[in-house]
Design an enzyme around this catalytic site. Structure first.
Site, short mmCIF file in Angstrom:
data_model
loop_
_atom_site.label_atom_id
_atom_site.label_comp_id
_atom_site.label_asym_id
_atom_site.label_seq_id
_atom_site.Cartn_x
_atom_site.Cartn_y
_atom_site.Cartn_z
N GLU A 169 -6.76 6.90 -7.72
CA GLU A 169 -8.20 6.74 -7.42
C GLU A 169 -8.63 7.50 -6.15
O GLU A 169 -9.65 8.21 -6.20
CB GLU A 169 -8.56 5.25 -7.30
CG GLU A 169 -8.34 4.45 -8.59
CD GLU A 169 -6.93 3.86 -8.72
OE1 GLU A 169 -5.98 4.48 -8.22
OE2 GLU A 169 -6.81 2.78 -9.32
N CYS A 225 -5.46 -1.14 -7.85
CA CYS A 225 -4.68 -2.10 -7.08
C CYS A 225 -5.55 -2.84 -6.07
O CYS A 225 -6.60 -2.36 -5.64
CB CYS A 225 -3.48 -1.43 -6.42
SG CYS A 225 -3.89 -0.31 -5.09
N CYS A 266 -6.92 0.29 -3.91
CA CYS A 266 -7.78 1.25 -4.61
C CYS A 266 -9.11 0.61 -5.00
O CYS A 266 -10.13 1.31 -5.08
CB CYS A 266 -7.07 1.81 -5.84
SG CYS A 266 -5.74 2.92 -5.39
N ALA A 300 18.90 14.50 -32.64
CA ALA A 300 18.58 15.73 -33.38
C ALA A 300 19.42 15.72 -34.64
O ALA A 300 20.65 15.74 -34.57
CB ALA A 300 18.90 16.96 -32.53
N ARG A 339 13.47 15.51 -21.12
CA ARG A 339 14.34 15.14 -20.01
C ARG A 339 13.54 15.00 -18.71
O ARG A 339 13.73 14.08 -17.93
CB ARG A 339 15.43 16.19 -19.82
CG ARG A 339 16.47 16.17 -20.90
CD ARG A 339 17.51 17.27 -20.70
NE ARG A 339 18.60 17.10 -21.65
CZ ARG A 339 19.63 17.91 -21.77
NH1 ARG A 339 19.71 18.98 -20.98
NH2 ARG A 339 20.58 17.68 -22.64
N THR A 372 31.07 12.24 -25.53
CA THR A 372 30.19 13.42 -25.52
C THR A 372 30.48 14.28 -24.29
O THR A 372 30.52 15.51 -24.37
CB THR A 372 28.72 12.97 -25.53
OG1 THR A 372 28.49 12.26 -26.75
CG2 THR A 372 27.76 14.14 -25.45
N LEU A 430 23.31 18.49 -18.91
CA LEU A 430 22.26 17.46 -18.96
C LEU A 430 21.18 17.67 -17.90
O LEU A 430 20.68 16.72 -17.30
CB LEU A 430 22.87 16.05 -18.82
CG LEU A 430 23.94 15.66 -19.85
CD1 LEU A 430 24.46 14.26 -19.56
CD2 LEU A 430 23.40 15.74 -21.28
N GLY A 474 26.72 10.32 -27.65
CA GLY A 474 26.74 10.77 -29.04
C GLY A 474 26.47 9.63 -30.01
O GLY A 474 25.78 8.67 -29.66
#
Ligand code: AOF
Ligand code: ZN
Length: 368
Positions: A57, A80, A89, A159, A189, A201, A209, A302
């Site tokens: 805000e 808030c 705010c 996937a 990510r 994995t 990663l 995995g």
């Protein structure tokens, strides 16, 4: 027809920009709209700053300047009411002369809940609360889950190839989707506090990663490996880069002291966790992660790790990348998707994107 839903929807989209980047604070957005005689125009907008402060805000009001007076404020979360590291705010909106406030969701924070709206009303401001509540809740979900259940939100990314596989045993990372979908998965990510994989994995793929989109490298989240037996090799890329990217190894607490010392020296954080039936106790882990400020967790694999989160009903959001090609080859030991049709029934689709040859569908957990 009211233009309220349009401007609030714009605020909800704006809030997405800093999702996962505002620490323990939710990413909130505020759009200020004023009619200066020629129909409504946007005179200022703001989104919670990276790191969590300033709030949305005051940023929007600073942009609007004097034009904030008499404007309508569209805010994705109740403003808030508490004196934190910034003034409330609600008070900032009152002082700026805002005439009307439209919000999407009340703030579950005990210091705010209901008080923000009450402060505004007490100052004579016309308040409409709860418009597009469901749409806003999706973006605020990590914050709302943490406040309600004191645990991290779980997003599972999968996937799956056209023939139903996620990879082949012993072959490391097998491409399932094309480059556009892969870029989108890196963007995913960047919007989370941490990425989690199982140690199998980490051993098989030796992944980094990180977020490797040009310009967004700094937005790589923390990396977490479930390693109940302490099998993480010292020469893994995750260990080798632990000094640059936060890396947490969740262990069963029984690691030999020399390995412990070597992993710590490399920059890894060791997080001992409860073990149930030889596996990390996931509900407890999610509470421990929330306690250290990791509220939005992306589970990337995995198959066994994904299945564990699915079977325990701990997946809040599912992001399913569907590849357009079959990947099975004679002689290869293919790994089937852990997501069967019955499990998918537990989720509601909310968006499908075409990404080159592939598609991505986002789902949320079906309630009740
Ligand atoms: C708003 N606008 O943009 C955000 C809000 O530690 P503090 O003082 O920053 O307060 C954190 C709390 O502020 C958080 O729990 C939530 O209640 C609220 N977040 N509120 O008016 C904002 N991000
Ligand atoms: Zn605030």
């Amino acid at each position: 027809m009211s233009t309220d839903p349009r401007y609030l929807a714009a605020a909800i989209r704006l809030a997405r920009r800093h999702e996962g980047l505002t620490g323990t604070n939710p990413s909130v957005a505020c759009v200020l709209v004023r009619d200066e005689g020629h129909g409504p125009v946007v005179v200022g907008s703001g989104v919670t700053a990276i790191g969590g402060r300033p709030h949305a805000e005051p940023l929007a009001i600073a942009e609007a300047g004097e034009r904030a007076r008499g404007a309508t404020a569209y805010v994705t979360l109740e403003p808030c009411a508490h004196h934190g590291r910034t003034p409330p705010c609600a008070e900032t909106l009152i002082d700026a002369g805002i005439a009307r406030v439209v919000t999407a969701h009340t703030d579950p924070d005990a210091r705010v809940s209901g008080r923000g709206h009450a402060m505004l009303r007490a100052a004579g401001i016309d308040v409409e609360a709860g418009l597009l509540g469901e749409e806003a809740a999706e973006g605020l979900s990590a914050y709302l889950i943490q406040k309600a259940s004191k645990r991290a939100q779980v997003t599972l990314k999968l996937a799956v190839s056209a023939d139903g596989y996620i990879g082949a045993r012993g072959e490391g990372q097998v491409p399932v989707t094309g480059p556009v979908a892969r870029a989108q998965s890196h963007l995913l990510r960047a919007g989370h506090h941490a990425i989690l994989v199982g140690v199998a994995t980490a051993l098989e793929d030796d992944p980094m990663l990180t977020c490797r989109l040009p310009g967004l490298e700094a937005r790589s989240p923390a990396r977490i490996v479930l390693d109940p037996g302490g099998r993480m090799p010292l020469d893994a890329k995750l260990v080798g880069t632990a000094n640059r990217h936060r890396t947490i190894l969740v262990t069963g607490g029984s690691i030999a002291s020399d390995r412990r010392a070597a992993l710590t020296a490399a920059g890894c954080e060791l997080m001992p966790c409860e073990i149930a039936n030889g596996r990390i106790a996931l509900p407890e882990l999610l509470e421990d992660l929330a306690a250290i400020g990791i509220h939005a967790l992306l589970v990337e694999g995995g198959a066994a790790t994904a299945r564990a989160f699915l079977e325990e009903g701990l997946v809040d959001r599912l992001v399913l990348f569907s590849g357009d090609r079959a990947i099975a080859r004679p002689g290869a030991e293919m790994i089937a998707s852990p997501l069967d049709a019955a499990m998918l029934e537990g989720f509601t689709p909310c968006e499908t994107l075409t990404l080159g040859e592939d598609t991505m569908t986002r789902y949320t957990k079906r309630e009740g």
